[in-house]
Design an enzyme around this catalytic site. Structure first.
Site: not given
Ligand SMILES: Cc1ncc(C[n+]2csc(CCOP(=O)(O)OP(=O)(O)O)c2C)c(N)n1
Length: 387
Positions: A273, A277, A286
């Site tokens: 990415r 984020h 980070y």
């Molecule tokens: C159940 C839940 N917990 C926490 C969040 C907050 N949150 C939003 S995105 C994220 C990280 C997601 O990382 P990843 O699964 O690697 O997907 P990426 O965004 O990197 O594509 C979190 C913890 C959420 N949306 N849903």
């Protein structure tokens, strides 16, 4: 058979005497499938069987993904969007994986918007979605697709959906896109275990983009790869270079065939990415500039351009004209999205049930009353960090 008799389960096949033998992470060597190397070189025998138009089409969709992300970030900066999650850097992973999927295949995405455009969802509706306007999602549903904002929560749905499709003899597959972070959720374990145990036609396409917001993938798991996690659930996996659109295409094409035969498959696509984020995040807190620079050098569009040049297909690609067309499509989509009136915060209660149950009705009334009494809360709602 009594309960204690050994079964013919493969786990009972061998026993050993002496010291217990450890199974270790390193017992498993997981290859990463690649066709075009970072410098653009490749073996012609390995290239998937696509025609010239399809090869160019892959480039156009990757560019669509990139331009869409750039425009969404820029309108967010102008205050026209609450937040947005850019996919810059993940274009090969996203387009390669979606290119072979069929319109009747179910698609639950995490970070991947263009696969919906590929099946006919208008850009306007994606803008509306990111503005929190319900209407956008109607066309998502009409195209068998949805976005999961709640991390991992879509995975049990996909496993259950695939089970239902299996029972009804459906020929399509259920596809879940997830991130590396999602593999750390309880929901992922339940879903992947369920899919493996029942052998349902589900494809889990995991984009390991190295971070779950600020937490790096290697801090999330002690496993050497995410692909190998699938084995514990009785599911085969492919690990693929997510910067190589042709490798991802081929991996998912093969995975889909296997899934259609009733075997679930997990694909780990190794990507990055490049942007924050979401627009609310500050990645400089980070990760290092060096790391980002190294991945900028590993740009999936540039690598694919080298391939198109080598195949003599690049001369017919007018990069600037394609960008202009996508920009014009975005402009029109934004104009259409702007036709929708700004919505009220209380609408968050509106679309959950066709008829609001009494408890939700009570919460709704309490919330309306709170906003009446403390109108300054609107400022908080407007300014709170989003993402
Ligand atoms: C159940 C839940 N917990 C926490 C969040 C907050 N949150 C939003 S995105 C994220 C990280 C997601 O990382 P990843 O699964 O690697 O997907 P990426 O965004 O990197 O594509 C979190 C913890 C959420 N949306 N849903």
């Amino acid at each position: 058979m009594t309960e204690n008799e050994p079964t013919d389960h493969p786990a009972n096949a061998a026993v050993s005497a002496g010291e217990p033998r450890f199974l270790t992470q390193d017992d498993l060597t997981v290859d990463t499938h690649q066709i075009v190397e970072p410098d653009g070189s490749y073996d012609a025998d390995d290239v998937p069987d696509l025609d010239a138009e399809q090869f160019r089409d892959l480039y156009r969709w990757m560019l669509t993904d990139r331009v869409f992300s750039r425009r969404m970030v820029s309108i967010q900066r102008r205050g026209e969007l609450g937040t947005f999650g850019s996919t810059r850097g993940q274009e090969a992973s996203i387009i390669g994986s979606a290119y072979h999927l069929q319109p009747e295949d179910w698609l639950y995405v995490g970070r991947a918007w263009t696969p919906m455009f590929m099946r006919g969802v208008p850009m306007k509706d994606m803008i509306l979605f990111w503005r929190g306007i319900e209407e956008g999602q109607q066309s998502f549903a009409e195209h068998n697709s949805q976005i999961a904002i709640s991390i991992g929560s879509h995975l049990p749905l996909v496993a259950g959906l695939a089970w239902g499709m299996d029972l009804s003899g459906d020929d399509a597959i259920a596809t879940a896109y997830l991130g590396d972070g999602a593999t750390s959720t309880g929901a992922a374990h339940e879903a992947i275990n369920f899919a493996g145990a029942l052998g349902v036609p589900a494809l889990f396409f995991c984009q390991n983009n190295q971070y779950a917001i600020s937490l790096s993938a290697d801090e999330q798991t002690g496993a050497n790869t995410l692909a190998q996690k699938a084995l514990a659930y009785g599911m085969d996996a492919i690990r693929v270079d997510g910067q190589d659109v042709l490798a991802v295409y081929e991996a998912v094409e093969e995975a889909r065939e296997r899934v259609r035969e009733g075997e679930p498959v997990f694909v780990e696509s190794v990507t990055y990415r490049l942007d924050a984020h979401t627009t609310s995040d500050d990645p400089t807190r980070y990760r290092s500039d060096e790391e980002v620079d190294a991945w900028e050098e590993n740009d999936p569009l540039e690598r694919y351009r080298e391939f198109l040049k080598a195949e003599g297909l690049w001369a017919d690609v007018d990069h600037d004209a394609i960008v202009d067309e996508i920009e014009a499509e975005f402009d029109a989509a934004l104009d259409a999205a702007n036709e929708f009136a700004e919505r009220e915060i209380v609408e968050i209660f509106a679309h959950v049930y066709e008829e609001m149950p009494p408890e939700l009705q009570r919460q709704y009334e309490e919330f309306v009353d709170l906003l009446d009494r403390r109108p300054e809360l609107y400022d908080y709602i407007e300014q709170r960090p989003k993402g």
